[in-house]
Design an enzyme around this catalytic site. Structure first.
Site, PDB file in Angstrom:
ATOM      1  N   HIS A 160       0.843  -1.247   0.012  1.00 54.20           N
ATOM      2  CA  HIS A 160      -0.172  -0.011  -0.043  1.00 54.20           C
ATOM      3  C   HIS A 160       0.892   1.413   0.152  1.00 54.20           C
ATOM      4  CE1 HIS A 160      -3.080  -2.369   2.231  1.00 54.20           C
ATOM      5  NE2 HIS A 160      -3.827  -2.163   1.115  1.00 54.20           N
ATOM      6  N   CYS A 247      -2.603   0.234  10.227  1.00 54.82           N
ATOM      7  CA  CYS A 247      -4.036  -0.678   9.457  1.00 54.82           C
ATOM      8  C   CYS A 247      -4.836  -1.038  10.725  1.00 54.82           C
ATOM      9  CB  CYS A 247      -3.227  -1.532   8.946  1.00 54.82           C
ATOM     10  SG  CYS A 247      -2.274  -2.737   9.552  1.00 54.82           S
TER      11      CYS A 247
HETATM   12  C1  CIR Z   1      -4.220  -7.811   3.326  1.00 55.93           C
HETATM   13  O1  CIR Z   1      -3.074  -8.451   2.642  1.00 55.93           O
HETATM   14  O2  CIR Z   1      -4.995  -7.341   3.001  1.00 55.93           O
HETATM   15  C2  CIR Z   1      -3.834  -8.199   4.869  1.00 55.93           C
HETATM   16  N1  CIR Z   1      -3.170  -9.344   5.106  1.00 55.93           N
HETATM   17  C3  CIR Z   1      -3.065  -6.966   5.244  1.00 55.93           C
HETATM   18  C4  CIR Z   1      -3.392  -5.596   5.325  1.00 55.93           C
HETATM   19  C5  CIR Z   1      -2.635  -4.349   5.924  1.00 55.93           C
HETATM   20  N2  CIR Z   1      -3.096  -3.307   5.800  1.00 55.93           N
HETATM   21  C6  CIR Z   1      -2.807  -2.099   5.710  1.00 55.93           C
HETATM   22  O3  CIR Z   1      -1.556  -2.199   6.168  1.00 55.93           O
HETATM   23  N3  CIR Z   1      -3.351  -0.849   5.475  1.00 55.93           N
END
Ligand code: CIR
Length: 257
Positions: A160, A247
């Site tokens: 991201h 997140c």
């Molecule tokens: C994903 O791949 O969507 C989750 N395992 C990790 C998301 C992490 N999100 C973030 O850093 N905003």
């Protein structure tokens, strides 16, 4: 008061989405303990934690940032790029409706909250594997009437935009310049991650201190040398799921009461 909305760790966390990291053994119980410490840090730094219950059917639900963007005026429910994550939005929408009018990003657009960096009235939106041009355009259409400007940023090599850059002070960002074009940040003071810690650009700034992973000691030194006050937390188990510190919460102001 300042709300930090969080969501519990799913017992199915080990079946999370992964984009860049290999799948390794992951202990959801340990992740839950670390998440409690993260919530403690949020409270210690002045937030009122509002927790949405985990859903055992949704492995990634702890990463609440990806399903909503909370602005002063509205909350925008996002449409994550990973189909498995789209059902996460419903329970978060219900919780946010207490605080903000809701807006929704409609299909086929996709956008993850991890790709949205708000600095003042500008929303920088990463073009990542999760966020489409249509997603950025749909967000721009939703927030333009409120006076927000959306600027696209190219992101490569990471999950991201906020894997590559986050805000750590009023005019300061923490950056891994290898993963993004930094032109959009001209005018901001930049702290670069230590080259040995490429995943270290994600910090959660709470207006004073930052909550920050303990696993990046070299970059912690750089932050402290730049005058940033760091509250380190162990999020190693969540990091195995490609999670970090922004997140795991949605931070916003709300009226007392
Ligand atoms: C994903 O791949 O969507 C989750 N395992 C990790 C998301 C992490 N999100 C973030 O850093 N905003």
């Amino acid at each position: 008061m300042r709300i930090a909305m969080t969501r519990g760790v799913s017992p199915a966390l080990a079946r999370c989405e992964l984009a860049f990291l290999p799948r390794v053994a992951l202990d959801a119980g340990r992740a839950r303990d670390q998440h409690r410490e993260y919530e403690r840090a949020l409270r210690d730094l002045g937030c009122t934690v509002v927790s949405v219950a985990a859903d055992p059917a949704l492995p990634d639900c702890v990463f609440i940032e990806d399903v909503a963007l909370v602005l002063d005026e509205v909350a925008v429910l996002l449409r994550p790029g990973a189909p498995s994550r789209r059902p996460e939005a419903a329970a978060v929408a219900e919780a946010l409706a207490v605080y903000r009018p809701l807006r929704w990003i409609a299909e086929p657009a996709t956008i993850d909250g991890g790709d949205v960096l708000r600095i003042g009235r500008t929303l920088f939106v990463g073009r990542s594997g999760r966020t489409s041009d249509a997603g950025a355009a749909a967000l721009a259409a939703a927030v333009a009437p409120l006076g927000y400007d959306v600027q696209g940023v190219t992101v490569t090599g990471c999950l991201h935009l906020k894997s590559a850059v986050t805000q750590v002070g009023p005019d300061t960002v923490l950056v891994n310049a290898a993963w993004m074009g930094t032109e959009p940040l001209a005018g901001m003071r930049r702290v670069e991650v230590d080259p040995a810690e490429p995943h270290a650009a994600n910090a959660l700034w709470l207006g004073g201190d930052v909550i920050y992973p303990a696993s990046f000691p070299r970059t912690i030194e750089r932050l402290q040398a730049a005058g940033v006050s760091v509250r380190a937390v162990d999020v190693s188990e969540l990091q195995k799921a490609e999670g970090a510190v922004t997140c795991c919460s949605l931070v916003f102001e709300a009226a007392e009461g």
